[in-house]
Design a protein around this motif. Structure first.
Motif, PDB file in Angstrom:
ATOM      1  N   THR A   1      33.869  32.523  50.670  1.00  0.00           N
ATOM      2  CA  THR A   1      34.659  33.746  50.556  1.00  0.00           C
ATOM      3  C   THR A   1      33.720  34.869  50.109  1.00  0.00           C
ATOM      4  O   THR A   1      32.612  34.614  49.634  1.00  0.00           O
ATOM      5  N   PHE A   2      34.190  36.120  50.274  1.00  0.00           N
ATOM      6  CA  PHE A   2      33.325  37.260  49.991  1.00  0.00           C
ATOM      7  C   PHE A   2      33.937  38.134  48.914  1.00  0.00           C
ATOM      8  O   PHE A   2      35.141  38.370  48.895  1.00  0.00           O
ATOM      9  N   PHE A   3      33.076  38.624  48.017  1.00  0.00           N
ATOM     10  CA  PHE A   3      33.494  39.599  47.004  1.00  0.00           C
ATOM     11  C   PHE A   3      32.451  40.698  46.987  1.00  0.00           C
ATOM     12  O   PHE A   3      31.271  40.433  46.740  1.00  0.00           O
ATOM     13  N   ARG A   4      32.859  41.943  47.283  1.00  0.00           N
ATOM     14  CA  ARG A   4      31.857  43.016  47.319  1.00  0.00           C
ATOM     15  C   ARG A   4      31.396  43.373  45.920  1.00  0.00           C
ATOM     16  O   ARG A   4      32.206  43.568  45.011  1.00  0.00           O
ATOM     17  N   GLN A   5      30.064  43.473  45.769  1.00  0.00           N
ATOM     18  CA  GLN A   5      29.512  43.746  44.444  1.00  0.00           C
ATOM     19  C   GLN A   5      28.148  44.417  44.574  1.00  0.00           C
ATOM     20  O   GLN A   5      27.299  43.970  45.343  1.00  0.00           O
ATOM     21  N   ASP A   6      27.950  45.489  43.807  1.00  0.00           N
ATOM     22  CA  ASP A   6      26.604  46.016  43.597  1.00  0.00           C
ATOM     23  C   ASP A   6      26.129  45.391  42.293  1.00  0.00           C
ATOM     24  O   ASP A   6      26.652  45.700  41.210  1.00  0.00           O
ATOM     25  N   VAL A   7      25.134  44.504  42.370  1.00  0.00           N
ATOM     26  CA  VAL A   7      24.737  43.736  41.187  1.00  0.00           C
ATOM     27  C   VAL A   7      24.141  44.600  40.080  1.00  0.00           C
ATOM     28  O   VAL A   7      24.003  44.142  38.948  1.00  0.00           O
ATOM     29  N   SER A   8      23.790  45.840  40.409  1.00  0.00           N
ATOM     30  CA  SER A   8      23.206  46.701  39.376  1.00  0.00           C
ATOM     31  C   SER A   8      24.266  47.401  38.531  1.00  0.00           C
ATOM     32  O   SER A   8      23.936  48.094  37.576  1.00  0.00           O
ATOM     33  N   LEU A   9      25.547  47.225  38.882  1.00  0.00           N
ATOM     34  CA  LEU A   9      26.624  47.921  38.168  1.00  0.00           C
ATOM     35  C   LEU A   9      27.421  46.963  37.280  1.00  0.00           C
ATOM     36  O   LEU A   9      27.999  45.978  37.763  1.00  0.00           O
ATOM     37  N   GLN A  10      27.468  47.277  36.009  1.00  0.00           N
ATOM     38  CA  GLN A  10      28.221  46.421  35.076  1.00  0.00           C
ATOM     39  C   GLN A  10      29.690  46.338  35.486  1.00  0.00           C
ATOM     40  O   GLN A  10      30.311  45.276  35.376  1.00  0.00           O
ATOM     41  N   ALA A  11      30.246  47.472  35.968  1.00  0.00           N
ATOM     42  CA  ALA A  11      31.664  47.472  36.358  1.00  0.00           C
ATOM     43  C   ALA A  11      31.928  46.436  37.455  1.00  0.00           C
ATOM     44  O   ALA A  11      32.977  45.784  37.472  1.00  0.00           O
ATOM     45  N   ASP A  12      30.971  46.270  38.369  1.00  0.00           N
ATOM     46  CA  ASP A  12      31.168  45.298  39.455  1.00  0.00           C
ATOM     47  C   ASP A  12      31.095  43.856  38.932  1.00  0.00           C
ATOM     48  O   ASP A  12      31.772  42.966  39.447  1.00  0.00           O
ATOM     49  N   TRP A  13      30.276  43.620  37.918  1.00  0.00           N
ATOM     50  CA  TRP A  13      30.237  42.278  37.308  1.00  0.00           C
ATOM     51  C   TRP A  13      31.551  42.001  36.569  1.00  0.00           C
ATOM     52  O   TRP A  13      32.080  40.879  36.615  1.00  0.00           O
TER      53      TRP A  13
END
Ligand SMILES: NC(=O)c1ccc[n+]([C@@H]2O[C@H](COP(=O)([O-])OP(=O)(O)OC[C@H]3O[C@@H](n4cnc5c(N)ncnc54)[C@H](O)[C@@H]3O)[C@@H](O)[C@H]2O)c1
Length: 259
Positions: A61-73
């Motif tokens: 499955t896919f979850f969109r994430q920019d790994v550099s952003l704490q909000a995305d984590w």
């Protein structure tokens, strides 16, 4: 488990895994391998199109994430909390590559690379370690690089970020051992891998640096060779391997083959 004389055991059966930057390259290869070995895999990527199509193709499955952003984590942690299956495996794989030496690198370039390649791994550990511990332990595998262990002037910021990943790996491993929380943390150090990352950088490097980098091309390994090692570290086969730096480099860190 033996069923009808056939050895049936899958190496990560029923484990829940997150693979960052799983849309292509090594991330895709490890995600595919984990699915084949029985894991439920969530691919994250900043590139939603690549992430979605890879996830569909390999049964993840896919979850969109920019790994550099704490909000995305934090959003990923919320997603995992809703699934309510804890987390067994975290592969911190997403990264970018820049070519610049200590004089041509800029502060902005250095900081951007540090955010994506080093801060991201801190954020992954910082956000998800407690969840992994609460679900009985697990395995964190951080993608570092041979460049963390050598001087690599044409990739100054990249090498420094990968060295930070190595250091964070050791601190996390020792922390987990002392806490007795059942989580392990190891780093993997490949030399050149045959992926788009390498092909794309070749096109934008300065001529001299490109010439040096091109000498490594005959020694590139395939993503699957790295994925096999990641699978070992992710699985309980490596239960006593914690804090290790595993080189997947066919001697490159002890003797660069292109020198
Ligand atoms: N290719 C090599 O020669 C090589 C050598 C040593 C280590 N590595 C490491 O292996 C890992 C995978 O490299 P690769 O060659 O597969 O790279 P790649 O560029 O082919 O794939 C990287 C993936 O990460 C994603 N990504 C980039 N920035 C992101 C962000 N901010 N948030 C979320 N996702 C993001 C990209 O969209 C892409 O899908 C990286 O950590 C890289 O540093 C690569």
């Amino acid at each position: 488990m033996v069923d009808g004389g056939v050895y049936m055991s899958l190496r990560v059966q029923n484990k829940l895994a997150v693979v960052t930057g799983g849309g292509r390259g090594v991330g895709r290869a490890i995600a595919e391998r984990l699915v084949a070995e029985g894991a439920k895999v969530i691919i994250t990527d900043i590139n939603a199109a690549a992430g979605k199509s890879t996830a569909t193709a390999i049964g993840a499955t896919f979850f969109r994430q920019d790994v550099s952003l704490q909000a995305d984590w934090l959003a990923l942690r919320q997603h995992l909390e809703k699934l309510d299956q804890g987390l067994d495996i975290l592969i911190n794989n997403a990264a970018i590559l820049r070519s610049a030496d200590p004089l041509t690198e800029t502060l902005a370039g250095w900081q951007a690379l540090m955010r994506v390649n080093a801060e991201s791994v801190f954020l992954g550990v910082n956000t998800l370690l407690a969840m992994m511990a609460a679900s009985g332990g697990g395995s964190i595998v951080n993608m570092s690089s041979s460049s963390a262990l050598m001087g690599m002037p044409q990739f100054t910021a990249y090498a420094a970020a990968k060295a930070a990943v190595r250091s964070l790996t050791m601190s996390t491993a020792v922390y987990c051992k002392q806490a007795g929380n059942g989580v392990r943390c190891n780093s993997v150090h490949p030399d050149g891998i045959n992926t788009d990352m390498v092909r794309e950088i070749a096109g934008v490097m300065q001529p001299l640096a490109r010439e040096a980098a091109m000498r490594s091309v005959p020694f590139l390994c395939e993503p699957q060779a790295v994925a096999n090692v990641l699978l070992f570290l992710a699985s309980d086969d490596s239960l006593h391997v914690n804090g290790a730096a595993i080189c997947v480099d066919n001697t490159a860190t002890i003797h660069p083959p292109y020198i």
